[in-house]
Design a protein around this motif. Structure first.
Motif, short mmCIF file in Angstrom:
data_model
loop_
_atom_site.label_atom_id
_atom_site.label_comp_id
_atom_site.label_asym_id
_atom_site.label_seq_id
_atom_site.Cartn_x
_atom_site.Cartn_y
_atom_site.Cartn_z
N ARG A 32 -11.02 -0.72 -0.80
CA ARG A 32 -9.68 -0.85 -1.37
C ARG A 32 -9.63 -0.19 -2.75
O ARG A 32 -8.67 0.50 -3.07
CB ARG A 32 -9.28 -2.31 -1.46
N MET A 33 -10.67 -0.41 -3.55
CA MET A 33 -10.73 0.18 -4.89
C MET A 33 -10.71 1.70 -4.81
O MET A 33 -9.97 2.37 -5.54
CB MET A 33 -12.00 -0.30 -5.60
N THR A 34 -11.49 2.26 -3.90
CA THR A 34 -11.54 3.71 -3.72
C THR A 34 -10.18 4.24 -3.28
O THR A 34 -9.69 5.23 -3.81
CB THR A 34 -12.60 4.08 -2.67
N SER A 35 -9.57 3.56 -2.32
CA SER A 35 -8.27 3.99 -1.81
C SER A 35 -7.20 3.94 -2.91
O SER A 35 -6.43 4.90 -3.09
CB SER A 35 -7.87 3.10 -0.65
N CYS A 36 -7.16 2.84 -3.64
CA CYS A 36 -6.17 2.70 -4.72
C CYS A 36 -6.39 3.76 -5.81
O CYS A 36 -5.44 4.34 -6.34
CB CYS A 36 -6.23 1.31 -5.34
N ASN A 37 -7.65 4.02 -6.13
CA ASN A 37 -7.98 5.01 -7.14
C ASN A 37 -7.52 6.41 -6.71
O ASN A 37 -6.97 7.16 -7.50
CB ASN A 37 -9.48 4.98 -7.42
N GLN A 38 -7.74 6.74 -5.44
CA GLN A 38 -7.31 8.04 -4.93
C GLN A 38 -5.79 8.16 -4.96
O GLN A 38 -5.25 9.21 -5.31
CB GLN A 38 -7.83 8.26 -3.51
N GLN A 39 -5.10 7.09 -4.59
CA GLN A 39 -3.64 7.11 -4.61
C GLN A 39 -3.11 7.28 -6.04
O GLN A 39 -2.16 8.03 -6.26
CB GLN A 39 -3.08 5.83 -3.98
N ALA A 49 0.64 2.87 -16.93
CA ALA A 49 1.22 3.02 -15.59
C ALA A 49 0.11 2.97 -14.53
O ALA A 49 0.26 2.33 -13.48
CB ALA A 49 1.99 4.33 -15.48
N ARG A 50 -1.01 3.60 -14.84
CA ARG A 50 -2.13 3.59 -13.90
C ARG A 50 -2.72 2.19 -13.79
O ARG A 50 -3.03 1.73 -12.69
CB ARG A 50 -3.21 4.59 -14.34
N LYS A 51 -2.88 1.52 -14.92
CA LYS A 51 -3.43 0.16 -14.90
C LYS A 51 -2.55 -0.77 -14.07
O LYS A 51 -3.04 -1.56 -13.27
CB LYS A 51 -3.55 -0.39 -16.33
N THR A 52 -1.25 -0.68 -14.27
CA THR A 52 -0.31 -1.52 -13.53
C THR A 52 -0.38 -1.20 -12.03
O THR A 52 -0.43 -2.09 -11.19
CB THR A 52 1.13 -1.32 -14.04
N TYR A 53 -0.39 0.10 -11.72
CA TYR A 53 -0.46 0.50 -10.31
C TYR A 53 -1.75 0.01 -9.66
O TYR A 53 -1.73 -0.53 -8.55
CB TYR A 53 -0.36 2.03 -10.18
N MET A 54 -2.87 0.19 -10.35
CA MET A 54 -4.16 -0.24 -9.80
C MET A 54 -4.17 -1.75 -9.58
O MET A 54 -4.65 -2.24 -8.56
CB MET A 54 -5.31 0.18 -10.73
N ASP A 56 -1.59 -3.77 -9.08
CA ASP A 56 -0.72 -4.09 -7.95
C ASP A 56 -1.35 -3.68 -6.62
O ASP A 56 -1.29 -4.41 -5.64
CB ASP A 56 0.64 -3.41 -8.10
N CYS A 57 -1.96 -2.51 -6.61
CA CYS A 57 -2.58 -2.02 -5.39
C CYS A 57 -3.74 -2.92 -4.96
O CYS A 57 -3.86 -3.27 -3.79
CB CYS A 57 -3.07 -0.59 -5.60
N LEU A 58 -4.58 -3.31 -5.90
CA LEU A 58 -5.72 -4.15 -5.57
C LEU A 58 -5.30 -5.55 -5.14
O LEU A 58 -5.96 -6.20 -4.34
CB LEU A 58 -6.69 -4.22 -6.75
#
Length: 106
Positions: A32-39, A49-54, A56-58
């Motif tokens: 999941r971490m790899t997938s969210c990071n790639q997205q 923005a990246r921190k918030t996205y990561m 939420d994604c995780l």
């Protein structure tokens, strides 16, 4: 001569250790971490923005509340349970089926 042999053996050992480490499968959280990071990278997000996205994604908050993300083990349990129910298995027969089904790889 002994030093050359020792250096060769040590470098071979280090090489084999790194190859073995690369072959390990990732846990669902690591996947999941790899997938969210790639997205996040593909969306070129940076800073807050990246921190918030990561985050939420995780947490998988992008999906609906009733749509929980299942681990591979939970997915396998659901599939085996569904198959056992379709076959109307009960008691010991169901237990044996579930055990065999969950031990299958792939």
């Amino acid at each position: 001569m002994k030093i050359t042999l020792l250096v060769t053996l040590l470098s071979g050992l280090v090489f084999l250790t790194t190859v073995g480490a690369a072959e390990k499968t990732m846990t669902p959280q690591q996947q999941r971490m790899t997938s969210c990071n790639q997205q996040a990278t593909s969306k070129t997000l940076k800073g807050d923005a990246r921190k918030t996205y990561m985050s939420d994604c995780l947490k998988n908050s992008s999906s609906k509340p009733e749509e929980k993300s299942l681990t591979p083990q939970q997915q396998k349990m659901r599939e085996c349970n569904s198959t056992a129910t379709q076959q109307s298995l009960k008691g010991d027969d169901r237990n044996k089926f579930m055990s065999a089904c969950l031990k299958k790889t792939g």
